[in-house]
Design a protein around this motif. Structure first.
Motif, PDB file in Angstrom:
ATOM      1  N   HIS A  93       0.460  -1.508  -0.239  1.00  0.00           N
ATOM      2  CA  HIS A  93      -0.140   0.076  -0.155  1.00  0.00           C
ATOM      3  C   HIS A  93       1.039   0.984  -0.193  1.00  0.00           C
ATOM      4  CE1 HIS A  93      -3.891  -2.070   0.688  1.00  0.00           C
ATOM      5  NE2 HIS A  93      -3.625  -2.904   1.449  1.00  0.00           N
ATOM      6  N   SER A  94       2.001   1.330   0.661  1.00  0.00           N
ATOM      7  CA  SER A  94       2.681   2.011   0.840  1.00  0.00           C
ATOM      8  C   SER A  94       3.597   2.790  -0.036  1.00  0.00           C
ATOM      9  CB  SER A  94       3.692   2.129   1.771  1.00  0.00           C
ATOM     10  OG  SER A  94       4.675   1.345   1.897  1.00  0.00           O
ATOM     11  N   SER A  95       3.888   1.695  -1.503  1.00  0.00           N
ATOM     12  CA  SER A  95       4.315   1.376  -2.848  1.00  0.00           C
ATOM     13  C   SER A  95       3.720   2.520  -3.288  1.00  0.00           C
ATOM     14  CB  SER A  95       4.419   0.437  -2.837  1.00  0.00           C
ATOM     15  OG  SER A  95       5.877  -0.398  -2.077  1.00  0.00           O
ATOM     16  N   VAL A  96       2.253   2.089  -3.164  1.00  0.00           N
ATOM     17  CA  VAL A  96       1.461   2.833  -4.323  1.00  0.00           C
ATOM     18  C   VAL A  96       1.127   3.899  -4.189  1.00  0.00           C
ATOM     19  CG1 VAL A  96      -1.294   3.212  -5.046  1.00  0.00           C
ATOM     20  CG2 VAL A  96      -0.103   0.827  -4.772  1.00  0.00           C
ATOM     21  N   GLN A  97       1.547   4.816  -2.573  1.00  0.00           N
ATOM     22  CA  GLN A  97       1.254   6.080  -2.142  1.00  0.00           C
ATOM     23  C   GLN A  97       2.207   6.885  -3.321  1.00  0.00           C
ATOM     24  OE1 GLN A  97       2.738   7.350   1.665  1.00  0.00           O
ATOM     25  NE2 GLN A  97       0.631   8.353   1.841  1.00  0.00           N
ATOM     26  N   LYS A  98       3.305   5.951  -2.903  1.00  0.00           N
ATOM     27  CA  LYS A  98       4.759   6.324  -3.669  1.00  0.00           C
ATOM     28  C   LYS A  98       5.086   6.655  -5.357  1.00  0.00           C
ATOM     29  CE  LYS A  98       7.906   4.251   0.044  1.00  0.00           C
ATOM     30  NZ  LYS A  98       9.051   2.712  -0.066  1.00  0.00           N
ATOM     31  N   PHE A  99       4.032   5.289  -5.586  1.00  0.00           N
ATOM     32  CA  PHE A  99       3.894   5.480  -7.047  1.00  0.00           C
ATOM     33  C   PHE A  99       2.728   7.008  -7.499  1.00  0.00           C
ATOM     34  CE2 PHE A  99       1.527   3.813 -11.085  1.00  0.00           C
ATOM     35  CZ  PHE A  99       2.555   3.833 -12.328  1.00  0.00           C
ATOM     36  N   VAL A 100       2.114   7.368  -7.061  1.00  0.00           N
ATOM     37  CA  VAL A 100       0.949   8.345  -6.880  1.00  0.00           C
ATOM     38  C   VAL A 100       1.318   9.614  -6.695  1.00  0.00           C
ATOM     39  CG1 VAL A 100      -1.190   9.747  -6.360  1.00  0.00           C
ATOM     40  CG2 VAL A 100      -1.226   7.231  -6.542  1.00  0.00           C
ATOM     41  N   ARG A 101       2.377   9.354  -6.060  1.00  0.00           N
ATOM     42  CA  ARG A 101       3.067  11.401  -5.338  1.00  0.00           C
ATOM     43  C   ARG A 101       4.144  10.660  -6.554  1.00  0.00           C
ATOM     44  NH1 ARG A 101       5.750   9.737  -0.334  1.00  0.00           N
ATOM     45  NH2 ARG A 101       7.432   9.072  -1.795  1.00  0.00           N
ATOM     46  N   ASP A 102       4.767  10.367  -7.016  1.00  0.00           N
ATOM     47  CA  ASP A 102       5.500  10.223  -8.179  1.00  0.00           C
ATOM     48  C   ASP A 102       4.622  10.593  -9.194  1.00  0.00           C
ATOM     49  OD1 ASP A 102       7.929   9.892  -6.519  1.00  0.00           O
ATOM     50  OD2 ASP A 102       8.206   6.975  -6.984  1.00  0.00           O
ATOM     51  N   LEU A 103       3.722  10.077  -9.687  1.00  0.00           N
ATOM     52  CA  LEU A 103       2.801  10.833 -10.950  1.00  0.00           C
ATOM     53  C   LEU A 103       2.565  12.256 -10.963  1.00  0.00           C
ATOM     54  CD1 LEU A 103       0.582   7.547 -10.907  1.00  0.00           C
ATOM     55  CD2 LEU A 103       2.277   7.847 -13.073  1.00  0.00           C
ATOM     56  N   ASN A 104       2.455  12.684  -9.998  1.00  0.00           N
ATOM     57  CA  ASN A 104       2.147  13.846 -10.047  1.00  0.00           C
ATOM     58  C   ASN A 104       2.690  14.877  -9.803  1.00  0.00           C
ATOM     59  OD1 ASN A 104      -0.574  14.262  -9.228  1.00  0.00           O
ATOM     60  ND2 ASN A 104      -0.636  13.371  -7.180  1.00  0.00           N
ATOM     61  N   LYS A 105       3.748  14.363  -9.663  1.00  0.00           N
ATOM     62  CA  LYS A 105       5.685  14.958 -10.268  1.00  0.00           C
ATOM     63  C   LYS A 105       6.050  14.486 -11.133  1.00  0.00           C
ATOM     64  CE  LYS A 105      10.232  15.694  -8.016  1.00  0.00           C
ATOM     65  NZ  LYS A 105      11.425  15.084  -9.360  1.00  0.00           N
ATOM     66  N   LEU A 106       6.023  13.905 -11.748  1.00  0.00           N
ATOM     67  CA  LEU A 106       5.810  13.333 -13.111  1.00  0.00           C
ATOM     68  C   LEU A 106       4.994  14.214 -14.022  1.00  0.00           C
ATOM     69  CD1 LEU A 106       7.910  11.802 -15.462  1.00  0.00           C
ATOM     70  CD2 LEU A 106       6.349  10.562 -15.320  1.00  0.00           C
ATOM     71  N   TYR A 107       3.672  14.433 -13.827  1.00  0.00           N
ATOM     72  CA  TYR A 107       2.852  15.491 -14.079  1.00  0.00           C
ATOM     73  C   TYR A 107       3.000  16.481 -14.851  1.00  0.00           C
ATOM     74  CZ  TYR A 107      -1.635  17.215 -15.626  1.00  0.00           C
ATOM     75  OH  TYR A 107      -3.156  17.460 -15.744  1.00  0.00           O
TER      76      TYR A 107
END
Length: 628
Positions: free
Chosen positions: A498-512
């Motif tokens: 679950h924490s890994s998905v949270q990191k992924f969404v955070r990185d997606l927002n950053k990349l976006y």
């Protein structure tokens, strides 16, 4: 000692604009207001044209029901009284005697504050004087272009986002600290709040409103809510409010049959009754209702510095036939012509006064021109929720990956209309409640496959044309569907999956926000090219997002649980292409250990002169960018 009060003299109050439907600051006059010209007095004005008598009752007269009669303003349906001795937070109601001598106890439609549920009286509150510190944000907001800029929205229900030990709800001040800090950390550009206007029943999620001008007292005072917005702005976060101009609650103290007759609702009972939600519909033919609603929207922009409004249930306002009652307009059609004109007027007034405001329609039909500018014959919204994308994509993701090839059209058809409107891609609260399952639980396969599918869905969403919206809990893969009575399962973050998905969404927002190709041409085919969309057998699609200066991105998705080695993808330019993100990285709970770089081969494919040969992870996607 008697109660000290008086009435407005004839000629002191011009009600003409209110009755004309063009009084867009009616909240400054109707309701309860401190009188500047008569120190110590508070003026109360209420619209009740068919009332026989109206009385004011509250803390200030020990709830005596007859000691404070209001007087009708000549040639108007407005009643008034100017009373001395009213203190801030004093509770009050209007006691209305109908033509049939029925006694109604009504809250003030224009009250700025209200008692906390289950109590239902209005509270006198001085709305003036909050010291804002968001001047920098307001200035920068005017220069932003949200059509061609990043817009990533975190949708929140304030009551169930998080709670203190003992199931104690957060206050606006608590949320101003913790929610704002969290949203900033996650990289979202905006928070969208499910309705904060006063409502009696938590289970309505705020969509059955009783106090349109009062931020709910569940979490504090109006100025506490101002402080929340101010904190958002100081941290670079915009605030969007859900707004409900379609209908209102039937609770006895609210707007329904306010003076004993259908007042805010239509005199035609079939049009007045909203059977779907057990509410009343607003009547857009009444000028006073237009003054009320447009003033309400302006009030949130003016007094609370709100950055955007998301209008709920727009389809049910635009069309009569969605009610199933066979109602027609004067031409025999099913469009609500007065509602269409209301939207045009609303958006025109907001654009004139606050042109930077986001105006987002939740609309589920194919009504044309919703986000077309007013001057070009459209309704003038800035954005529309892409319900078709949401429904098709989630339907596809729920399919067993071995059978997805038969329905690849669910992923590709949306590009036929992706640029007809300015779209927001919503993965909203409606999709994770009441038996629909959470996003994670919708995903097929094993425990591991569910997470891989969810990350793949998120990567597809961020690569696809359109602004982004994700409901709270989705960012860390909430396993249970949303329950409005409980807070999110934050304890899940103790688990790596679950924490890994949270990191992924955070990185997606950053990349976006970093890669302009993901947002700069969101509303035009200038920003999108298909590369591969016909490989149904292997359930692979690929497309190119196009930036302004050749900063293009290649997005490739593998929707099967089979790794593809040396999969060919056509590209226009020779060179090296680096993987800038993959949903399968170890950091996010996948298998890919390192970011890879691929060199082109001089072999044509997909109508392009060069090809890359990629390793595509099972149930995974990658985004590539050409290296300089």
């Amino acid at each position: 000692m008697g109660i000290d009060y008086f009435y407005i003299e004839e000629g002191e109050f011009d009600a003409h604009l209110f009755h004309q439907g063009t009084f867009y600051e009616s909240y400054k006059f109707l309701g309860a207001h401190k009188m500047l010209e008569n120190e110590g007095y508070v003026r109360f004005i209420v619209w009740a044209p068919r009332a026989k008598e109206v009385f004011l009752t509250g803390n200030f007269n020990h709830w005596n029901e007859t000691s404070l009669p209001l007087e009708r303003i000549p040639e108007s349906g407005l009643w008034n009284i100017c009373l001395k001795g009213v203190s801030e937070f004093d509770a009050y109601k209007y006691r209305i005697i109908t033509q049939e001598n029925e006694v109604l106890m009504k809250a003030d439609p224009y009250a700025f504050h209200a008692e906390e549920r289950p109590k239902s009286a209005s509270k006198y509150y001085d709305i003036e004087g909050f010291q804002w510190s968001d001047k920098k944000w307001i200035k920068e907001r005017k220069e932003k272009d949200y059509l061609n800029g990043p817009l990533s929205i975190y949708e929140v229900n304030l009551l169930s986002w998080k709670k203190k030990d003992g199931d104690i709800q957060y206050s606006y001040d608590d949320l101003a600290d913790e929610l704002v800090r969290y949203v900033k950390k996650m990289g979202y550009t905006h928070i969208e709040l499910m309705p904060v206007m006063e409502h009696p029943f938590d289970g309505s999620w705020g969509y059955q409103i009783t106090g349109f001008f009062a931020p709910t007292s569940r979490f504090g005072t109006p100025k506490d809510f101002m402080n929340f917005v101010d904190k958002c702005h100081k941290n670079g976060i915009g605030v969007i409010l859900d707004w409900v101009p379609a209908h209102f609650a039937k609770d006895g103290h609210a707007l329904g049959k306010f003076d004993g007759s259908y007042l805010f609702e239509s005199l035609d009972r079939a049009k007045a009754e909203n059977d779907m939600w057990g509410t009343y519909n607003f009547d857009f033919t009444k000028p006073e209702v237009l003054s009320f609603l447009i003033s309400n929207a302006m009030y949130w922009l003016e007094y609370y510095h709100i950055d955007g409004i998301r209008l709920d249930a727009v389809s049910y306002i635009l069309y009569y036939d969605l009610s199933g009652k066979g109602i027609k307009n004067i031409y025999g059609g099913n469009e609500n012509l007065e509602a269409i004109e209301f939207f045009k007027r609303l958006n025109s007034i907001i654009k004139k006064k606050h042109p930077e405001t986001l105006l987002i329609a939740e609309e589920s039909t194919s009504y044309e021109g919703l986000t077309t500018p007013l001057e070009e014959g459209g309704l003038g919204f800035t954005h529309k929720w892409n319900m078709g994308w949401m429904n098709d994509t989630l339907e596809y993701m729920k399919i067993d990956p071995l059978f997805r090839g038969k329905r690849q059209d669910l992923l590709t058809f949306g590009l036929m209309y992706a640029f007809n409107e300015n779209f927001v891609l919503p993965l909203s609260h409606d999709e994770v409640v009441h038996g629909k399952k959470s996003l994670l639980d919708k995903m097929p396969g094993s425990y591991r496959d569910k997470f891989a599918n969810l990350r793949l869905l998120y990567l597809f969403m961020y690569a696809y044309p359109g602004k982004k919206l994700l409901f709270m809990g989705g960012e860390f893969a909430q396993f249970k569907e949303w329950d409005e009575w409980k807070c999110l399962d934050w304890n899940l973050l103790e688990y790596d999956s679950h924490s890994s998905v949270q990191k992924f969404v955070r990185d997606l927002n950053k990349l976006y926000k970093e890669e302009e190709a993901l947002y700069i041409n969101d509303t035009s085919y200038d920003g999108f090219n298909w590369i591969e969309h016909e490989n149904h057998k292997e359930s692979i699609i690929a497309f190119e997002r196009i930036g302004k200066n050749g900063e293009n991105l290649i997005a490739v998705f593998n929707f099967t649980p089979v790794e593809r080695i040396d999969y060919p993808i056509g590209v226009e330019e020779e060179g090296s292409y680096g993987m800038i993100i993959t949903s399968d990285h170890k950091r996010y709970g996948g298998e890919t250990k390192r970011i890879k770089t691929y060199k082109t081969k001089k072999e044509s494919i997909h109508g392009r002169d060069f090809r890359l040969e990629l390793t595509l992870p099972s149930l995974g996607g990658v985004i590539l960018k050409k290296k300089n």
